[in-house]
Design an enzyme around this catalytic site. Structure first.
Site, PDB file in Angstrom:
ATOM      1  NE  ARG A  72      -4.137   0.247   1.725  1.00  0.00           N
ATOM      2  CZ  ARG A  72      -5.088   0.436   0.950  1.00  0.00           C
ATOM      3  NH1 ARG A  72      -5.351   1.955   0.441  1.00  0.00           N
ATOM      4  NH2 ARG A  72      -6.433  -0.300   0.439  1.00  0.00           N
TER       5      ARG A  72
ATOM      6  CD  GLU B  93      -7.309   2.333   6.226  1.00  0.00           C
ATOM      7  OE1 GLU B  93      -8.005   1.823   5.237  1.00  0.00           O
ATOM      8  OE2 GLU B  93      -6.269   1.995   6.498  1.00  0.00           O
TER       9      GLU B  93
HETATM   10  N1  MTE Z   1     -12.767   5.356  14.028  1.00  0.00           N
HETATM   11  C1  MTE Z   1     -13.088   5.081  15.360  1.00  0.00           C
HETATM   12  N2  MTE Z   1     -13.737   5.889  16.238  1.00  0.00           N
HETATM   13  N3  MTE Z   1     -12.116   4.079  16.136  1.00  0.00           N
HETATM   14  C2  MTE Z   1     -11.287   3.360  15.260  1.00  0.00           C
HETATM   15  O1  MTE Z   1     -10.786   2.376  15.611  1.00  0.00           O
HETATM   16  N4  MTE Z   1     -10.413   2.957  12.915  1.00  0.00           N
HETATM   17  C3  MTE Z   1     -10.119   3.461  11.703  1.00  0.00           C
HETATM   18  C4  MTE Z   1     -11.419   3.905  11.012  1.00  0.00           C
HETATM   19  N5  MTE Z   1     -12.016   4.884  11.953  1.00  0.00           N
HETATM   20  C5  MTE Z   1     -11.283   3.607  13.744  1.00  0.00           C
HETATM   21  C6  MTE Z   1     -12.077   4.587  13.132  1.00  0.00           C
HETATM   22  C7  MTE Z   1      -9.490   2.316  11.068  1.00  0.00           C
HETATM   23  S1  MTE Z   1      -7.716   2.014  10.893  1.00  0.00           S
HETATM   24  C8  MTE Z   1     -10.139   1.975   9.893  1.00  0.00           C
HETATM   25  S2  MTE Z   1      -9.555   0.800   8.624  1.00  0.00           S
HETATM   26  C9  MTE Z   1     -11.704   2.104   9.635  1.00  0.00           C
HETATM   27  O2  MTE Z   1     -12.217   3.122  10.966  1.00  0.00           O
HETATM   28  C10 MTE Z   1     -12.496   0.905   9.891  1.00  0.00           C
HETATM   29  O3  MTE Z   1     -13.835   0.875   9.778  1.00  0.00           O
HETATM   30  P1  MTE Z   1     -14.644   1.101   8.576  1.00  0.00           P
HETATM   31  O4  MTE Z   1     -14.102   0.264   7.396  1.00  0.00           O
HETATM   32  O5  MTE Z   1     -16.059   0.893   8.772  1.00  0.00           O
HETATM   33  O6  MTE Z   1     -14.511   2.775   8.292  1.00  0.00           O
HETATM   34  N1  LUZ Z   2      -4.804  -4.425   2.599  1.00  0.00           N
HETATM   35  C1  LUZ Z   2      -5.037  -3.255   3.040  1.00  0.00           C
HETATM   36  C2  LUZ Z   2      -4.662  -5.396   3.562  1.00  0.00           C
HETATM   37  O1  LUZ Z   2      -5.173  -2.602   1.827  1.00  0.00           O
HETATM   38  N2  LUZ Z   2      -5.553  -2.926   4.037  1.00  0.00           N
HETATM   39  C3  LUZ Z   2      -5.524  -3.886   5.180  1.00  0.00           C
HETATM   40  O2  LUZ Z   2      -6.036  -3.268   6.343  1.00  0.00           O
HETATM   41  C4  LUZ Z   2      -4.959  -4.996   5.112  1.00  0.00           C
HETATM   42  N3  LUZ Z   2      -5.079  -5.965   5.851  1.00  0.00           N
HETATM   43  C5  LUZ Z   2      -4.627  -7.316   5.490  1.00  0.00           C
HETATM   44  C6  LUZ Z   2      -4.384  -7.563   4.417  1.00  0.00           C
HETATM   45  N4  LUZ Z   2      -4.218  -6.581   3.433  1.00  0.00           N
HETATM   46 MO1  MOS Z   3      -7.379  -0.006   9.602  1.00  0.00          MO
HETATM   47  S1  MOS Z   3      -5.440   0.445   9.562  1.00  0.00           S
HETATM   48  O1  MOS Z   3      -7.257  -0.610   7.855  1.00  0.00           O
HETATM   49  O2  MOS Z   3      -7.628  -1.198  10.543  1.00  0.00           O
END
Ligand code: MTE
Ligand code: LUZ
Ligand code: MOS
Length: 785
Positions: A326, A730
């Site tokens: 990524r 993200e």
């Molecule tokens: N928001 C809150 N409040 N708490 C979290 O742990 N994790 C983040 C984001 N927002 C997170 C958050 C991460 S790393 C990801 S990948 C996404 O939420 C995952 O949830 P979603 O795919 O439903 O957006």
């Molecule tokens: N790839 C990615 C992944 O783009 N995001 C992720 O969080 C992930 N996790 C596991 C394997 N590939």
């Molecule tokens: Mo989020 S780093 O893809 O849990």
């Protein structure tokens, strides 16, 4: 309407009143025992033995478990299976779990586990703590990854000469620059620490309550560790107090130890980590080192670009390979790179194994290019925004990424233009210059940075999800789906989707805990795909029920089922016939119509070649931009974020309140990463010295600027996503680049025009002072403190 409205988070009241239940809030069953982990006191060494007998004599101790007590596989690694649950021969980092103490109370277990240094026999070995040193020694957790693309070589049909052609592009460019850049890691600091509570079942099965983003993976690793079948392990997660990537793979060790102890003793066992141990045991965002070289013209067009990325993997692979992938797929950020060569390495160090953290390598890969463009702009004496604009991806040409995906949904140009206008970038740029000319001590800095972030797991098969929708005879609806709730509001969004399909008020729909016994083989809730995947799966399930109800109503009304619409708690036809949803459900039950359904979704159109690092890894891109203005005290290195204006693309928002919350939260979290959050390991022992909030400083509410605007960029997703929305979890973390580059701008104001502040991340006051000293005319050379 259920969809598109700013509904509050389904647990908002529970969160703010402290009534939401997390794993540690579950009532403990009688006979529950508590586990604590004994940790390696050295960064590297040979493990000779554990004095189990001495530990067993400690008060309250019921059992001590070591690797030898694991009946199945001693491994909890997610991809490359190189992660022992408990150490065997080699101690790989200071903090590595070596044994587990099971005791009648948590305090007794922790007191005994704290004896690790006394009860472990080991022979210390030299440790490698530096990424550069590990790289020089050729020790990497996986082989290097190279991604090279040359437009001219491709055009000539000679891809094998791509690397040479990139070289030529750099060498023959009117201007050339080279440099290095480094950025630090970041601790997830979820408010709820890692925890698992394992309950033996009467038939030899196990139920595990685990704070995890990936219940199915926990089920798999527990089954492997215990050498039992997956159907004997049920993993449940109602909610997490944050995950941020830290509970994607690394909840596994704790789930395994709790399960192992519960199985061995046939008693419920809880393992809740102390915060300091959580820091010492688990990994975090990868710190990176970069070496780059760029060739460019007078306008700052990047004609040739070569960058080497060293990502600190730590002692094992964990998720580092996809993190690096990524990172490589985000070096382009929003820019057309006609001739580019990237080399990704994952050196092994004797430190915690780094893992997922919001952005998953994307922020690291994109930031180096933003720093390079900033450097080019300063070299040319041009405004950094002008140089960024010169390099945007085009709409119908100059729009192929280095990994050969075509960018078809590009909106970065109108989006940044709109933000530059609304945030008055040009006027404020002039105002900053005027201010700095008359202010010798306090300096202002300003930056506008863009974001383009690819949405989908770059591991193809994770892009699938399932859901179950139950309609009960009273017309109320229960939903279960493959995603996990970590505060982001996924359950709220999925409930909105189901309520919309059935034409019900949101209050009639409830989501239950993620549970491997309900939806099988789920993916991690990660890569921001939670609502894209589970929203579509739940919609698929709800539609099947809706269609059956429509067929029933249509038979009575003698019309076509497609004429029956569901809205406002009713089924109705255009010519005014209608029935309350509850009444129709009653009739359907009496008529023996199935009132529940499963649903499934797999993202279409993705393909990826892991050898060549080419294909279409992403379904679409999310875009955004931010302008930040800082005020820097050049005597102390202290600074303040005066104003931040964010404009972010979420397509057609499922829930603008949740989306704005995600954008603001991600921005502040990213700002912490790039400014205050500094990880320090002792240079000899390898001990992580910043292992609690006392020394590891995350942003607080007071760091949010007073002038802070967040707006959603209008427009639908061009791809057929759930209600044309876009993932939001993200991407907005990268908006915080603007804070870092505003600080670089303020430091540059301390030097002569064209100076290049040697500012690394995090830009702590110390780092800022060093950079200021380096650019101040006639100042002493900075010391390497
Ligand atoms: N928001 C809150 N409040 N708490 C979290 O742990 N994790 C983040 C984001 N927002 C997170 C958050 C991460 S790393 C990801 S990948 C996404 O939420 C995952 O949830 P979603 O795919 O439903 O957006
Ligand atoms: N790839 C990615 C992944 O783009 N995001 C992720 O969080 C992930 N996790 C596991 C394997 N590939
Ligand atoms: Mo989020 S780093 O893809 O849990």
């Amino acid at each position: 309407p259920a969809v598109g409205q700013p509904w509050p988070h389904e647990s908002a009241t529970l969160h703010v009143t402290g009534r939401a239940h997390y794993v540690d809030d579950l009532p403990e069953l009688a006979g529950t025992l508590h586990a604590a982990l004994g940790l390696s006191p050295v960064a590297h060494g040979r493990l000779l033995g554990v004095d189990v007998h001495a530990l067993r004599r400690e008060p309250g101790v019921v059992a001590v478990l070591t690797a030898a007590d694991i009946p199945g596989r001693n491994d909890c690694g997610p991809i490359v299976h190189d992660d022992p649950i408990l150490a065997t021969d080699e101690l790989r980092y200071l903090g590595q779990p070596v044994f587990a103490v099971i005791a009648t109370t948590r305090e007794a277990a922790r007191r005994a586990a704290a004896q690790a240094r006394r009860v472990l026999q080991f022979e210390p070995w030299p440790a490698v703590l530096s990424v550069r040193q590990a790289h020089a020694a050729g020790d990497h957790v996986v082989p290097p990854m190279h991604l090279v693309r040359s437009q001219s070589a491709d055009a000539a049909g000679a891809p094998d000469t791509a690397a040479a052609s990139v070289r030529r592009a750099i060498d023959q460019a009117p201007h050339r620059l080279a440099g290095s850049f480094s950025l630090g890691g970041q601790e997830q600091l979820y408010l709820e620490g890692q925890i698992s509570y394992a309950l033996p079942q009467d038939d030899g099965g196990l139920k595990v309550h685990c704070s995890t983003q990936h219940p199915s993976e926990m089920q798999t690793v527990v089954a492997h560790a215990l050498a039992i079948a997956a159907h004997q392990v049920q993993v449940e997660c109602r909610r997490m107090g944050g995950g941020f990537g830290g509970k994607e793979s690394q909840s596994a060790l704790f789930a395994c130890v709790a399960a192992l102890a519960a199985k061995a003793l046939n008693r419920p066992v809880k393992l809740r980590l102390d915060r300091d141990d959580d820091f010492l045991i688990t990994g975090r965002r990868h710190g990176f080192e970069f070496d780059w070289e760029a060739g460019f013209d007078d306008e700052g067009h990047l004609l040739g670009y070569e960058v080497t990325l060293l990502g600190q993997a730590g002692h094992s692979a964990d998720l580092s390979p996809p993190v690096m992938t990524r990172a490589l797929c985000h070096v382009d950020n929003a820019y057309w790179l006609p001739e580019v060569a990237m080399h990704g390495y994952l050196p092994r160090t004797h430190t915690q194994s780094n893992t997922a953290f919001r952005g998953f390598g994307g922020p690291q890969g994109a930031l180096v290019t933003e720093v390079v463009l900033d450097t080019i702009a300063r070299h040319l004496g041009r405004d950094p925004l002008a140089v960024r604009r010169a390099n945007w991806y085009g709409r119908s040409e100059r729009h192929t990424t280095p990994y050969r995906q075509t960018v078809t949904d590009n909106i970065i140009e109108p989006l940044t233009d709109e933000l530059a206008r609304s945030a008055r970038y040009a006027e404020r740029r002039d105002a900053v210059q005027v201010f700095n000319a008359s202010s010798p001590i306090l300096k202002k800095g300003l930056a506008l940075t863009p974001v383009k972030f690819g949405i989908s797991f770059n591991v193809n098969h994770f892009n699938q999800a399932g859901a179950l929708v139950h309609v009960y005879v009273d017309g109320s609806v229960l939903v279960n789906h493959g995603g996990t709730e970590m505060g982001q509001g996924l359950n709220t969004k999925v409930a909105q989707v189901v309520a919309h399909e059935l034409g019900l008020p949101l209050s009639r729909v409830r989501c239950t805990a993620a549970d491997t016994s309900k939806v099988a083989n789920t993916s991690a809730t990660a890569a921001s795909t939670g609502s894209d995947l589970n929203g579509k799966a739940a919609q698929h399930a709800a539609r099947q029920i809706r269609d059956r109800l429509a067929t029933l109503a249509a038979a009575a009304w003698e019309c076509a089922p497609e004429q029956v619409a569901f809205a406002g708690g009713q089924a109705r036809t255009p010519d005014g016939r209608h029935i309350a949803f509850d009444a129709l459900v009653q009739q359907a039950y009496q008529a023996r119509v199935q009132l529940w359904s499963d649903g499934f979704y797999a993202t279409p159109g993705l393909h990826w070649d892991r050898q060549t690092l080419t294909g279409r890894p992403f379904f679409y891109f999310a875009y955004g931009a931010a302008v930040s203005e800082v005020l820097l005290d050049t005597l102390t290195g202290e600074w303040k974020l005066l104003q931040a204006d964010l404009l972010h693309d979420v397509g057609s928002s499922l829930n603008p309140a949740l989306d704005i919350g995600q954008i603001e939260g991600a921005f502040v979290q990213g700002m912490g990463w790039l400014t205050t959050e500094e990880l320090v390991w002792h240079p000899e022992s390898g001990a992580l010295l910043t292992h609690a909030p006392s020394t590891y400083k995350i942003p607080t509410a007071n760091d949010v600027p007073l002038a802070f605007t967040t707006r959603l960029y209008g427009g639908e997703n061009t791809e057929d996503t759930i209600h044309r929305s876009k993932a939001v979890g993200e991407p907005p973390l990268l908006l915080a680049f603007s804070v870092f580059l505003a600080l670089r701008d303020a430091v540059a104001a301390c030097g002569a025009p064209g100076c290049q502040p040697p500012l690394s991340a995090p830009a702590t006051p110390e780092a800022l002072l060093r950079a200021i000293r380096a650019v101040q005319p006639g100042a002493a050379t900075p010391t390497g403190a």
